[in-house]
Design an enzyme around this catalytic site. Structure first.
Site, mmCIF file in Angstrom:
data_model
loop_
_atom_site.group_PDB
_atom_site.id
_atom_site.type_symbol
_atom_site.label_atom_id
_atom_site.label_comp_id
_atom_site.label_asym_id
_atom_site.label_seq_id
_atom_site.Cartn_x
_atom_site.Cartn_y
_atom_site.Cartn_z
ATOM 1 N N THR A 88 0.370 -0.977 -0.342
ATOM 2 C CA THR A 88 0.398 0.376 -0.003
ATOM 3 C C THR A 88 0.986 1.076 -0.274
ATOM 4 O O THR A 88 0.725 2.135 -0.369
ATOM 5 C CB THR A 88 -0.909 -0.230 1.114
ATOM 6 N N THR B 24 1.134 -4.569 4.666
ATOM 7 C CA THR B 24 1.269 -5.309 5.521
ATOM 8 C C THR B 24 0.703 -5.877 5.588
ATOM 9 O O THR B 24 0.933 -6.840 7.148
ATOM 10 C CB THR B 24 0.756 -3.862 6.611
ATOM 11 N N ASP B 25 -0.005 -6.903 5.009
ATOM 12 C CA ASP B 25 -0.196 -8.194 5.278
ATOM 13 C C ASP B 25 0.031 -8.612 5.353
ATOM 14 O O ASP B 25 0.004 -9.887 6.511
ATOM 15 C CB ASP B 25 -1.449 -8.473 3.927
#
Ligand code: ASP
Length: 354
Positions: free
Chosen positions: A43, A123-124
């Site tokens: 992101t 970030t996942d």
């Protein structure tokens, strides 16, 4: 001294007298620490059609040069360089990318002119990459991993400040020798104990069980604690010649489950199994035969907990406790352990050390 060199020297001294500020600036820039950014997407490199869209954006679209140029402040503190490792949604990260990334970081850090590296990442799965690197990097120089929750195009995007803080942390002496650090939203967390804990909030990374390492306050790292577990230079894993990692699968437990997942994983050649068990390492009795059969075949079975904190107990001595590792982190350690051995006791020892 040849005439040409002599003339050049006189010219340089003359320019220095005319523009002392410029020449001082140049020498200051040369003394700044060098930080190398390895960008992987996520992101923080995400693009949306509108500044208010924080959901329907495309992660991994903006290149590393644009990321760096969008935070000019970085150059006040470091001589920054960048490279694009991949540019993807971190849900698509693979063990092959981990191996490639760790090799690149080891090569970059071997350069005596480089102070540290920053990895930008979605970030996942950031926590998994961080823990993998924590075990695979063979240097005490700083390795900082960061990302963002809002795309680069969003109002109040969190990426630019996260990137600046990560780079300043990488440039600081304080980050050395502490393993891979996760820096987002003004907090510094260790790679082992940190997890993504909120689907949308910018305050998503936390170490619920063992606590954060510190903060970045006004750009300055304030570190209060570290992890006592082995990492980086004290790690025994040397992955330099590997092209693939052993297959390890996670079996989720839930009321009413059967052994279909276990059977499928065995059928696909799993070399290790992590059970995301209930509570303090419990699971439905229906999967016990499949777990026993795996252990009997020399496939290590690691019992972790889906609760998110605490040390997981193991009642069956053929199996291994994940200690406090979450299922997804236990999987990383088991993959690395299997590059060395499939001996139950040796692997159990690794789970007590890393
Ligand atoms: N899906 C994105 C990723 O992990 C989420 C993010 O970066 O925050 O790449």
């Amino acid at each position: 001294m040849s005439h040409t060199i002599h003339h050049l020297l006189v010219l340089a001294i003359f320019i220095g007298m005319l523009f002392p500020a410029v020449s001082a600036d140049i020498s200051a820039v040369q003394e700044l620490p060098r930080v190398h950014i390895l960008a992987t997407g996520g992101t923080i490199a995400g693009n949306a059609n509108s500044s208010t869209d924080t959901v329907h954006y495309r992660p991994g679209e903006i290149g590393v040069d644009v990321l760096i140029d969008s935070v000019p402040e970085i150059r006040q503190y470091t001589r920054v360089t960048g490279e694009q490792v991949c540019n993807i949604n971190s849900d698509d990260i693979t063990p092959a990318i981990w191996l490639n990334l760790s090799r690149r970081i080891n090569a970059v850090l071997a350069d005596p002119g480089v102070e540290g590296v920053v990895v930008t990442h979605g970030t996942d799965t950031l926590e998994e990459t961080a823990y993998f690197l924590n075990l695979a990097i063979l240097s005490e120089k700083s390795v900082i991993i960061t990302g963002s929750m809002r795309p680069a195009t969003a109002l109040s995007a969190d990426g630019p400040m996260n990137l600046l803080n990560a780079v300043r942390l990488a440039a600081s002496e304080d980050a050395r020798g502490k393993g891979v650090l996760i820096a987002l939203n003004g907090e510094i967390n260790g790679a082992r104990d940190t997890t993504k804990s909120n689907t949308q909030s910018v305050q998503t990374f936390s170490s619920p069980d063992l606590g954060l390492f510190g903060y970045v306050k006004d750009g300055k790292p304030m570190i209060y604690r570290t992890s006592a577990r082995k990492n980086t230079l004290s790690s025994e894993f040397n992955l330099s010649s590997l092209t693939a990692l052993p297959r390890v699968d996670i079996v989720m437990t839930y009321p009413g489950m059967d052994s279909v997942a276990m059977d499928a994983f065995s059928g696909r050649g799993s070399q290790g199994i992590v059970v995301a068990a209930m509570g303090n390492g419990e699971y439905p009795a229906v999967i016990q035969p499949a777990l026993e059969a795996a252990a009997l075949k020399g496939i290590p079975v690691v019992i972790s907990s889906r609760t998110g904190s605490g040390i997981t107990s193991v009642k069956d001595p053929r199996f291994i406790s994940a200690d406090t590792l979450t299922p997804q982190k236990a999987r990383i350690l088991l993959m690395l352990a299997l590059t060395k051995t499939n001996n139950r006791d040796r692997i159990a020892g690794m789970f007590r050390n890393y």
